[in-house]
Design an enzyme around this catalytic site. Structure first.
Site, PDB file in Angstrom:
ATOM      1  N   ASP A  10       0.873  -1.174   0.000  1.00 27.30           N
ATOM      2  CA  ASP A  10       0.000   0.000   0.000  1.00 27.30           C
ATOM      3  C   ASP A  10       0.912   1.227   0.000  1.00 27.30           C
ATOM      4  OD1 ASP A  10      -2.401   1.608   0.369  1.00 27.30           O
ATOM      5  OD2 ASP A  10      -1.799   1.852   2.450  1.00 27.30           O
ATOM      6  N   SER A  11       0.321   2.383  -0.255  1.00 27.49           N
ATOM      7  CA  SER A  11       1.106   3.611  -0.184  1.00 27.49           C
ATOM      8  C   SER A  11       1.601   3.858   1.250  1.00 27.49           C
ATOM      9  CB  SER A  11       0.240   4.787  -0.635  1.00 27.49           C
ATOM     10  OG  SER A  11      -0.948   4.812   0.118  1.00 27.49           O
ATOM     11  N   TYR A  42      -0.332   8.408  -2.361  1.00 29.53           N
ATOM     12  CA  TYR A  42      -0.388   8.146  -3.791  1.00 29.53           C
ATOM     13  C   TYR A  42      -1.555   8.889  -4.453  1.00 29.53           C
ATOM     14  CZ  TYR A  42       2.860   4.085  -3.690  1.00 29.53           C
ATOM     15  OH  TYR A  42       3.948   3.259  -3.583  1.00 29.53           O
ATOM     16  N   GLY A  43      -2.568   9.180  -3.661  1.00 28.07           N
ATOM     17  CA  GLY A  43      -3.825   9.701  -4.221  1.00 28.07           C
ATOM     18  C   GLY A  43      -3.685  10.987  -5.010  1.00 28.07           C
ATOM     19  N   CYS A  74      -4.172  -1.167  -2.047  1.00 24.69           N
ATOM     20  CA  CYS A  74      -4.312   0.289  -2.140  1.00 24.69           C
ATOM     21  C   CYS A  74      -5.207   0.565  -3.335  1.00 24.69           C
ATOM     22  CB  CYS A  74      -2.923   0.902  -2.360  1.00 24.69           C
ATOM     23  SG  CYS A  74      -2.932   2.658  -2.750  1.00 24.69           S
ATOM     24  N   ASN A  75      -6.237   1.352  -3.127  1.00 27.58           N
ATOM     25  CA  ASN A  75      -7.167   1.632  -4.228  1.00 27.58           C
ATOM     26  C   ASN A  75      -6.499   2.398  -5.350  1.00 27.58           C
ATOM     27  OD1 ASN A  75     -10.307   1.122  -3.364  1.00 27.58           O
ATOM     28  ND2 ASN A  75      -8.952   1.370  -1.630  1.00 27.58           N
ATOM     29  N   GLU A 153      -5.401  10.428   9.090  1.00 27.84           N
ATOM     30  CA  GLU A 153      -4.024  10.305   9.589  1.00 27.84           C
ATOM     31  C   GLU A 153      -3.814  11.144  10.847  1.00 27.84           C
ATOM     32  OE1 GLU A 153      -1.047   8.967   7.560  1.00 27.84           O
ATOM     33  OE2 GLU A 153      -2.679   7.670   6.924  1.00 27.84           O
ATOM     34  N   CYS A 185     -11.320   3.727  -0.836  1.00 28.06           N
ATOM     35  CA  CYS A 185     -10.019   4.182  -0.332  1.00 28.06           C
ATOM     36  C   CYS A 185      -9.801   3.489   1.001  1.00 28.06           C
ATOM     37  CB  CYS A 185     -10.025   5.702  -0.144  1.00 28.06           C
ATOM     38  SG  CYS A 185      -8.539   6.310   0.680  1.00 28.06           S
ATOM     39  N   THR A 186      -8.570   3.070   1.228  1.00 26.80           N
ATOM     40  CA  THR A 186      -8.252   2.318   2.445  1.00 26.80           C
ATOM     41  C   THR A 186      -8.602   3.065   3.737  1.00 26.80           C
ATOM     42  OG1 THR A 186      -6.033   3.225   2.170  1.00 26.80           O
ATOM     43  CG2 THR A 186      -6.374   0.959   1.476  1.00 26.80           C
ATOM     44  N   HIS A 187      -8.579   4.412   3.673  1.00 25.21           N
ATOM     45  CA  HIS A 187      -8.756   5.193   4.903  1.00 25.21           C
ATOM     46  C   HIS A 187     -10.220   5.499   5.241  1.00 25.21           C
ATOM     47  CE1 HIS A 187      -4.519   5.698   4.450  1.00 25.21           C
ATOM     48  NE2 HIS A 187      -4.419   6.544   5.455  1.00 25.21           N
TER      49      HIS A 187
HETATM   50  N1  DGL Z   1      -4.050   3.894   0.143  1.00 26.77           N
HETATM   51  C1  DGL Z   1      -4.636   4.959  -0.645  1.00 26.77           C
HETATM   52  C2  DGL Z   1      -5.885   4.456  -1.358  1.00 26.77           C
HETATM   53  O1  DGL Z   1      -6.493   3.467  -0.972  1.00 26.77           O
HETATM   54  C3  DGL Z   1      -5.003   6.157   0.223  1.00 26.77           C
HETATM   55  C4  DGL Z   1      -3.829   6.943   0.724  1.00 26.77           C
HETATM   56  C5  DGL Z   1      -3.026   7.593  -0.390  1.00 26.77           C
HETATM   57  O2  DGL Z   1      -3.499   8.544  -1.036  1.00 26.77           O
HETATM   58  O3  DGL Z   1      -1.919   7.121  -0.617  1.00 26.77           O
HETATM   59  O4  DGL Z   1      -6.282   5.030  -2.330  1.00 26.77           O
END
Ligand code: DGL
Length: 266
Positions: A10-11, A42-43, A74-75, A153, A185-187
């Site tokens: 994941d990011s 990453y988003g 990670c999405n 976060e 999104c994971t968050h």
């Molecule tokens: N893990 C990213 C996602 O699921 C969210 C955090 C990021 O932007 O890196 O899209």
């Protein structure tokens, strides 16, 4: 290869939700998790950057850790890099997009579904493509939610500020009349209460972690790659940023101990 670990990345920390779900569904599997916390998030990065980072991590998981399968937890990376990775590597590679769409379709009864994600995920068109492939009849409404990840976060899950932002960003979803909202999104599952307050309690919130974990377990069985191990699997955590920060934030978000976190050299 059944004795090899599963590789997951994941990011940053968000993919730990997928790891947790997988550890519940397939507790005997060893897992190596890489969080790219030095280059996170990453988003908001370009698709080329996310693709290059994903390629680099996948190569390391395959060559340095000899994994038998990759889970792109990670999405944004799934939306941008999954197809590319599948073409380049000779082991099964699974993402979170298709399982999430499947889970949302199983829940919706009015055929109106919302999806929210990072700017990169929504801009990639990956969810739009997957829905049109799996269920053309569904009326899909997508919304990017810049800022949500940062609130999570910081541990701010329900302040007035996050509420106001959610009201603004989620208004297309509310107006669409969707009965199901896929948290792409994971968050976002951490903001479930605030999101639910805004879109209404009747809208079912769906996250892809569990469905992805089931997919992984099914694929391992189908390909004869499931471990024969009868002990609990070992989990190894690496990150490209500061390991102590990763451990602190990861444990705070996921409420369980990560053990030691190693440095993954960029
Ligand atoms: N893990 C990213 C996602 O699921 C969210 C955090 C990021 O932007 O890196 O899209």
């Amino acid at each position: 290869m059944s004795g090899s670990p599963i590789g997951m990345f994941d990011s940053g920390f968000g993919g730990l939700s997928v790891l947790k779900a997988l550890a519940d569904v397939a507790p005997h599997e060893d897992i190596v998790y890489i969080g790219d916390s030095a280059r996170y998030p990453y988003g908001s990065k370009s698709q080329d950057d996310v693709r290059a980072f994903s390629l680099e991590i996948t190569r390391s998981l395959v060559e340095d850790f000899k994994v038998k399968m990759i889970v792109v937890a990670c999405n944004t990376a799934s939306a941008t890099a999954l197809e590319d990775l599948k073409r380049k590597f000779d082991i099964p590679i699974l993402g979170v997009i298709e399982p999430g769409v499947r889970a949302a379709l199983a829940v919706s009864s009015n055929q109106k579904v919302g999806v929210i994600g990072t700017v990169g995920t929504i801009g990639s068109g990956a969810y739009q493509h997957e829905f049109s492939t799996m269920a053309k009849e569904v009326k899909l409404t997508c919304a990017a939610c810049p800022g949500f990840v940062e609130f999570v976060e910081r541990g701010d899950l329900s302040s007035d500020q996050v509420h106001v932002l959610a009201e603004r960003l989620l208004s297309p979803i509310v107006l669409s009349g969707a009965d199901t909202l896929l948290l792409g999104c994971t968050h976002y599952p951490f903001l479930a209460r605030t999101i639910s307050d805004v879109v209404g309690r009747d809208v079912v919130l769906v996250s892809s972690a569990d469905e992805t974990a089931f997919d992984v377990a099914k694929t391992l069985e189908k390909l004869g790659l499931a471990t024969k191990n009868i002990e609990l699997g070992a989990q190894r955590f690496l990150c490209s940023g500061d390991p102590e920060t990763f451990k602190t934030v990861g444990e705070r978000l996921y409420g369980s101990k990560l053990g030691s976190v190693e440095k993954w050299p960029l």
